[in-house]
Design a protein around this motif. Structure first.
Motif, mmCIF file in Angstrom:
data_model
loop_
_atom_site.group_PDB
_atom_site.id
_atom_site.type_symbol
_atom_site.label_atom_id
_atom_site.label_comp_id
_atom_site.label_asym_id
_atom_site.label_seq_id
_atom_site.Cartn_x
_atom_site.Cartn_y
_atom_site.Cartn_z
ATOM 1 N N THR A 71 7.785 19.484 -3.616
ATOM 2 C CA THR A 71 6.435 19.860 -4.055
ATOM 3 C C THR A 71 5.434 18.878 -3.470
ATOM 4 N N MET A 72 4.403 19.417 -2.851
ATOM 5 C CA MET A 72 3.358 18.560 -2.307
ATOM 6 C C MET A 72 2.585 17.916 -3.453
ATOM 7 N N LEU A 73 2.358 16.622 -3.361
ATOM 8 C CA LEU A 73 1.651 15.934 -4.442
ATOM 9 C C LEU A 73 0.148 15.977 -4.213
ATOM 10 N N ASP A 74 -0.557 16.020 -5.325
ATOM 11 C CA ASP A 74 -2.012 15.947 -5.299
ATOM 12 C C ASP A 74 -2.378 14.468 -5.433
ATOM 13 N N CYS A 75 -2.305 13.752 -4.310
ATOM 14 C CA CYS A 75 -2.442 12.290 -4.352
ATOM 15 C C CYS A 75 -3.859 11.899 -4.734
ATOM 16 N N GLY A 76 -3.967 10.976 -5.656
ATOM 17 C CA GLY A 76 -5.274 10.486 -6.054
ATOM 18 C C GLY A 76 -6.017 11.501 -6.903
ATOM 19 N N GLY A 77 -5.396 12.627 -7.171
ATOM 20 C CA GLY A 77 -6.025 13.627 -8.030
ATOM 21 C C GLY A 77 -5.204 13.787 -9.289
ATOM 22 N N GLY A 78 -4.620 14.973 -9.465
ATOM 23 C CA GLY A 78 -3.861 15.241 -10.677
ATOM 24 C C GLY A 78 -2.595 14.407 -10.798
ATOM 25 N N ASP A 79 -2.030 14.000 -9.637
ATOM 26 C CA ASP A 79 -0.763 13.280 -9.715
ATOM 27 C C ASP A 79 -0.996 11.783 -9.859
ATOM 28 N N THR A 138 1.099 8.750 -14.487
ATOM 29 C CA THR A 138 1.691 9.424 -15.643
ATOM 30 C C THR A 138 2.336 10.750 -15.229
ATOM 31 N N ALA A 139 1.604 11.536 -14.418
ATOM 32 C CA ALA A 139 2.135 12.826 -13.981
ATOM 33 C C ALA A 139 3.371 12.621 -13.107
ATOM 34 N N LEU A 140 3.344 11.589 -12.275
ATOM 35 C CA LEU A 140 4.481 11.346 -11.392
ATOM 36 C C LEU A 140 5.713 10.937 -12.177
ATOM 37 N N ARG A 141 5.501 10.178 -13.248
ATOM 38 C CA ARG A 141 6.646 9.812 -14.083
ATOM 39 C C ARG A 141 7.298 11.066 -14.639
ATOM 40 N N ALA A 142 6.459 12.009 -15.033
ATOM 41 C CA ALA A 142 6.997 13.248 -15.580
ATOM 42 C C ALA A 142 7.811 14.000 -14.526
ATOM 43 N N ARG A 143 7.496 13.764 -13.250
ATOM 44 C CA ARG A 143 8.242 14.429 -12.184
ATOM 45 C C ARG A 143 9.471 13.628 -11.763
ATOM 46 N N GLY A 144 9.760 12.538 -12.472
ATOM 47 C CA GLY A 144 10.979 11.795 -12.183
ATOM 48 C C GLY A 144 10.800 10.654 -11.208
ATOM 49 N N LEU A 145 9.548 10.237 -10.984
ATOM 50 C CA LEU A 145 9.335 9.079 -10.116
ATOM 51 C C LEU A 145 9.180 7.841 -10.995
ATOM 52 N N ARG A 146 9.937 6.836 -10.660
ATOM 53 C CA ARG A 146 9.837 5.580 -11.399
ATOM 54 C C ARG A 146 9.537 4.466 -10.410
ATOM 55 N N GLU A 174 0.837 -1.198 0.000
ATOM 56 C CA GLU A 174 0.000 0.000 0.000
ATOM 57 C C GLU A 174 0.873 1.250 0.000
ATOM 58 N N LEU A 175 1.963 1.197 0.757
ATOM 59 C CA LEU A 175 2.870 2.342 0.817
ATOM 60 C C LEU A 175 3.439 2.650 -0.566
ATOM 61 N N LEU A 176 3.978 1.625 -1.213
ATOM 62 C CA LEU A 176 4.576 1.831 -2.539
ATOM 63 C C LEU A 176 3.526 2.338 -3.522
ATOM 64 N N GLU A 177 2.370 1.666 -3.527
ATOM 65 C CA GLU A 177 1.373 2.005 -4.535
ATOM 66 C C GLU A 177 0.798 3.402 -4.314
ATOM 67 N N THR A 178 0.742 3.828 -3.053
ATOM 68 C CA THR A 178 0.227 5.176 -2.795
ATOM 69 C C THR A 178 1.224 6.226 -3.265
ATOM 70 N N ILE A 179 2.501 5.996 -2.968
ATOM 71 C CA ILE A 179 3.494 6.968 -3.424
ATOM 72 C C ILE A 179 3.539 6.996 -4.946
ATOM 73 N N ALA A 180 3.310 5.825 -5.568
ATOM 74 C CA ALA A 180 3.369 5.755 -7.027
ATOM 75 C C ALA A 180 2.123 6.322 -7.682
ATOM 76 N N GLY A 181 1.134 6.743 -6.882
ATOM 77 C CA GLY A 181 -0.053 7.363 -7.461
ATOM 78 C C GLY A 181 -1.130 6.382 -7.860
ATOM 79 N N ILE A 182 -0.979 5.116 -7.457
ATOM 80 C CA ILE A 182 -1.963 4.108 -7.858
ATOM 81 C C ILE A 182 -3.116 4.053 -6.858
ATOM 82 N N ARG A 183 -2.799 4.285 -5.583
ATOM 83 C CA ARG A 183 -3.845 4.282 -4.557
ATOM 84 C C ARG A 183 -4.042 5.686 -4.028
ATOM 85 N N LYS A 184 -5.236 5.922 -3.545
ATOM 86 C CA LYS A 184 -5.550 7.225 -2.974
ATOM 87 C C LYS A 184 -5.412 7.126 -1.457
ATOM 88 N N PRO A 185 -4.651 8.022 -0.854
ATOM 89 C CA PRO A 185 -4.514 7.952 0.597
ATOM 90 C C PRO A 185 -5.755 8.482 1.302
#
Lengths: 513, 368
Positions: free
Chosen positions: A320-328, A331-339, A299-310
């Motif tokens: 930068t604060m992420l808009d979890c479960g919303g805009g981020d 795809t958006a997170l990849r653009a910010r350098g998260l893999r 759950e931790l990994l998937e939430t940071i990766a933008g797959i789950r909504k906290p």
């Protein structure tokens, strides 16, 4: 001397061009714990599947207790006194222990008689082997270690004298592993024969009497455990000397890349899966998350990766604060350098039906390099995959081969290549070497450390405690969705980690004071 | 070691052919049971379907409808959904085409005709939107909702054709005729433009549209980013979520395309042949599309071939019923049923055995 419990002679099995078992012979003495090790694709699963009747061998014979036996189906195997405990438990979650154990032996239209017979047998067996399981407990309420005991009891109730355990420790805490090993020794002492299929050398050393090693479909040797060492076994498995330890220099942590505060996640049923997790990951360090599988790491990994909504808390990436479960979204997170290398490559990381090249662009299919406008340029996709395959030594280096046909290690390399080659600032990596052979493990570990040394932040989740301790610069331990402690690998030991993983905080007195 | 491949020509070529052969064998038994000669019946069927310009024209006319509905099922299938509402979507496609044709009769044909075709596609897509939305966002199973929407479409059309849209003064449930600018030319008319003479059949320009639609679907599925996303959602929705592809969005988009393709079936019957909207014009083509897609392995090329097979069955069957009074129209449906049963529902029945046989012959082990 009694005849050997199992004598498999000249077992041969081909799958297409793959010679899965090449004239394999194996003898297991009665009343011993026998290890079977080998890399993925070495043929140990095939061999055990033949013994348990899932596959028929092309040629070769099997003798059980000196008696030649024709094992064509699992029913034959059970009849011959062979029981199998699978890595993934085969239990009906909503049934009680008794109901699960009596599956297939219900005893007629009404289940009462079958149930009482099973109950009596269960009581006798629990008593004989010190296996304490409440027969009326509903399976989904049991802990993992207990589930495994139910599986073992299931086999024993069916009259098994020979138990095959496939990767039995994958889901257990160190403490539960110890309990299991005590049980296995006791079963062996009472005359049962145990075969453990595993890739963990340490466990082989701890519990077996004898160990058989397979490599590329052939049996390369059977040795007395007391006369061998992990390094020797690894060499037998791989065919060359392997580094079992990870070489890395000290970390040089820079600025904070990932800042997680009070992150809380609930599942669809509202159960808290992640409970106020707070931690940071800096550039140039590897932070490891240790814990038994299912304690909130996914759950931790998937939430940071933008797959789950906290359900609560914040995540910041590069300040930068992420808009979890919303805009981020991912795809958006990849653009910010998260893999993100997901924990389960089959469930998430790859599409098994796709060509390797198609799996190698999962999550990147919208990048301009792969075609113009709405179109995908097949040549560009293939060329990119060939490049990745070369740099990660994927074999066979055929981008048009179906993903499912690669070995686990090579599939994992495809995922890693896809995520690492895109120069991440933060790499989330779950179970980097699950189902990956030793040779590839070495390679993957080196790539992760190289990434750290290049100043990237790495968050690593692994249920292999040794792996977490070897790779990480800091280790966080999770239990029941909470972070129960933080350690430096050099300042801790297995017992300490085991306690944290079981949620028994050794910091507790300090906190209380 | 469970995933092994048999060559494509085996799984996509030999296996369907064996299925069809078995279906004909079973149908032949039934024909023999009612006292007719199955070999003769087969000859009549094939000659009736392929033996003349007239027969071939009708065969391809049926084929056209089946290509559209087959493609519709295939696109949804690639996204992991089973759109069995092709029948209703095609009916609505007819309605869409008719609304455009009847409300804008003053437009010149280069404007009116494309608008009518678009109207058919848009109406088909619109008809699947509610089931698609419910599937994507509420998890209502698309099989249930689309089959319900088939009934809704049928009753809606009846209501319109006996009420608001009925031609004044007519007793039949049908609209007024469209202006010629809203109808597609028949193939024999088009041949006449090139000074060729072919027999007049219902075969019309929409056959070309169908072939173009097949090419479109191939490009969409295998050569575009959207197609990649559709296949990812269909094969592994979790991987899609991981990749940042929204399964909900893709589900809706894929089903809209699917509905649009089904709606285009109306270009054949309504714009091509009838020139007015009539009741029940789909005649089961939406359901045949399911069998066509399964048999064609959801690949446009396979779908065109499978659609032709069903075209032969329809046209040849009609000839057979005409020639042999003992073999009624219902018998023809039985024969078509066998093909659907063996090529669709029991598609995999012989696949493993054929793969094993191939393995023994070549010394390689494969499994389909």
């Amino acid at each position: 001397m009694p005849p050997p419990a199992i004598q498999m002679t000249g077992i041969d099995k081909r799958f297409g061009a793959v010679h899965a078992n090449n004239a394999v012979s194996m003898t297991v003495e009665k009343g011993t714990v026998h290890g079977l090790i080998g890399e993925n694709g070495a043929g140990k699963s095939t061999l055990m599947s033949i013994l348990y009747g899932f596959y028929a061998a092309d040629s070769g014979t099997i003798a059980i207790n000196g008696k030649p036996s024709l094992i064509r189906t699992p029913a034959d195997a059970i009849h011959s006194g062979i029981g199998m405990v699978h890595q993934h438990f085969m239990l009906v979650e909503t049934f009680t222990v008794v109901e699960n154990v009596m599956l297939g032996a219900e005893g007629g239209v009404f289940t009462a008689r079958g149930a009482s017979a099973v109950r009596a047998k269960l009581r006798a067996l629990s008593h004989a082997y010190g296996m304490d399981v409440n027969p009326d407990a509903v399976v989904c309420e049991l802990a993992v270690g207990e589930l495994q005991r139910v599986e073992i009891l299931k086999a024993l109730v069916k009259g098994a004298d020979i138990l095959i355990l496939d990767e039995p420790t994958a889901v257990l805490t160190p403490g539960e592993v110890d309990t299991l090993f005590v049980l296995l020794r006791r079963l062996a002492d009472e005359g049962k024969t145990i075969i453990i299929v595993t890739h963990k050398l340490k466990e082989i050393m701890a519990v077996t009497d004898r160990v058989s090693v397979m490599r590329r479909g052939a049996m390369v040797g059977t040795v007395e455990t007391r006369n061998t060492s992990p390094a020797d076994l690894a060499e037998l498995m791989v065919g060359r000397r392997v580094m079992l330890t990870v070489e890395k220099g000290p970390a040089n942590p820079q600025g904070v890349v990932l800042d997680v505060k009070d992150l809380t996640v609930r599942d669809a049923r509202g159960t808290v899966r992640l409970d106020h997790a707070t931690f940071q990951v800096r550039a140039g360090e590897i932070v490891g998350i240790a814990g038994v599988s299912g304690n909130g790491q996914s759950e931790l990994l998937e939430t940071i990766a933008g797959i789950r909504k906290p359900a609560g808390g914040t995540i910041s990436l590069n300040g930068t604060m992420l808009d979890c479960g919303g805009g981020d979204d991912p795809t958006a997170l990849r653009a910010r350098g998260l893999r993100h290398v997901p924990e389960d490559r089959h469930r998430m990381g790859l599409v098994k039906q796709f060509e390797a090249a198609e799996s190698a662009i999962l999550g990147c299919s919208d990048e301009p390099g792969f075609g113009a406008g709405p179109f995908l340029d097949r040549d560009a996709v293939l060329a990119d995959c060939i490049r990745k395959m070369a740099s990660f030594d994927v074999r066979p280096a055929d981008p048009t081969l179906r993903t499912a046909l690669f070995s686990g290690g090579n599939q994992q390399k495809i995922v890693l290549a896809r995520e690492i080659e895109r120069d991440p600032r933060l790499l989330l990596i779950g179970q980097p070497t699950r189902g990956v052979d030793i040779g590839a493990i070495e390679f993957i570990h080196k790539r992760i450390i190289a990434l750290r040394d290049a100043g990237k932040a790495v968050l690593l989740v692994s249920t292999e405690l040794d792996e977490v301790l070897a790779l990480s610069d800091r280790v966080l331990v999770m239990c029941g969705g909470k972070i129960t402690g933080e350690r430096r690998p050099e300042d801790t030991n297995e017992q300490d980690m085991g306690l944290l993983m079981a949620g028994v905080s050794s910091d507790a007195p300090k906190v209380a004071a | 070691m469970s995933a092994k491949t048999a060559p494509v020509w085996l799984t996509a070529g030999v296996v369907p052919l064996v299925n069809v052969a078995v279906a004909f064998l079973a149908a032949g038994l039934v024909v023999a049971l009612i006292g007719e000669n199955p070999v003769e019946a087969l000859q009549i069927m094939l000659r009736g379907a392929l033996g003349s310009q007239y027969g071939l024209g009708y065969t391809l006319y049926y084929t056209t409808s089946f290509i559209f509905t087959g493609l519709a099922v295939a696109v949804a299938f690639h996204a992991g959904h089973f759109n069995i509402g092709g029948e209703g979507q095609a009916l609505m496609g007819g309605l869409g085409a008719a609304l455009v044709a009847l409300s804008l009769p003053f437009l010149p044909w280069p404007l009116l005709l494309p608008l009518c075709v678009l109207g058919a596609a848009a109406a088909g897509a619109a008809w699947v939107f509610i089931p698609a939305y419910l599937q994507a966002h509420r998890g209502s199973h698309i099989v249930i909702t689309t089959i319900m929407f088939n009934f809704l479409a049928a009753t809606l059309l009846v209501y319109l054709l006996v009420g608001p849209m009925k031609m004044a003064g007519s007793m039949a449930p049908e609209t007024a005729r469209f202006v010629p600018a809203a109808t597609l030319p028949l193939m024999n008319q088009m041949a006449a433009w090139f000074a060729l003479t072919i027999t007049r059949t219902p075969l019309n320009l929409s056959f070309i549209f169908a072939i173009l639609a097949a090419v479109f679907v191939w490009v969409l599925i295998w050569r575009t980013r959207l197609g990649y996303a559709i296949r990812t959602v269909g094969a592994n929705p979790d991987a899609a979520v991981y990749a940042g592809i929204s399964p909900r969005r893709i589900t809706v988009i894929a089903l809209l395309i699917s509905g649009g393709l089904a709606g285009l079936m109306a270009t054949n019957e309504i714009l091509g042949v009838q020139g007015r909207l009539i009741n029940e014009f789909t005649a089961g083509a939406g359901f045949v599309g399911i069998a066509v897609a399964l048999m064609g392995r959801c690949h446009p090329f396979g779908i065109v071939l499978a659609a032709m097979l069903f075209g032969v069955l329809y046209q040849g069957g009609a000839e057979l019923a005409f020639d042999k009074p003992k073999i009624t129209r219902e018998m023809i449906i039985v024969i078509q049923g066998f093909v659907i049963l063996f090529a669709g529902a029991l598609e995999m029945m012989f696949a493993d055995r054929i793969a094993a046989l191939y393995a023994r012959l070549t010394g390689k082990v494969v499994a389909a």
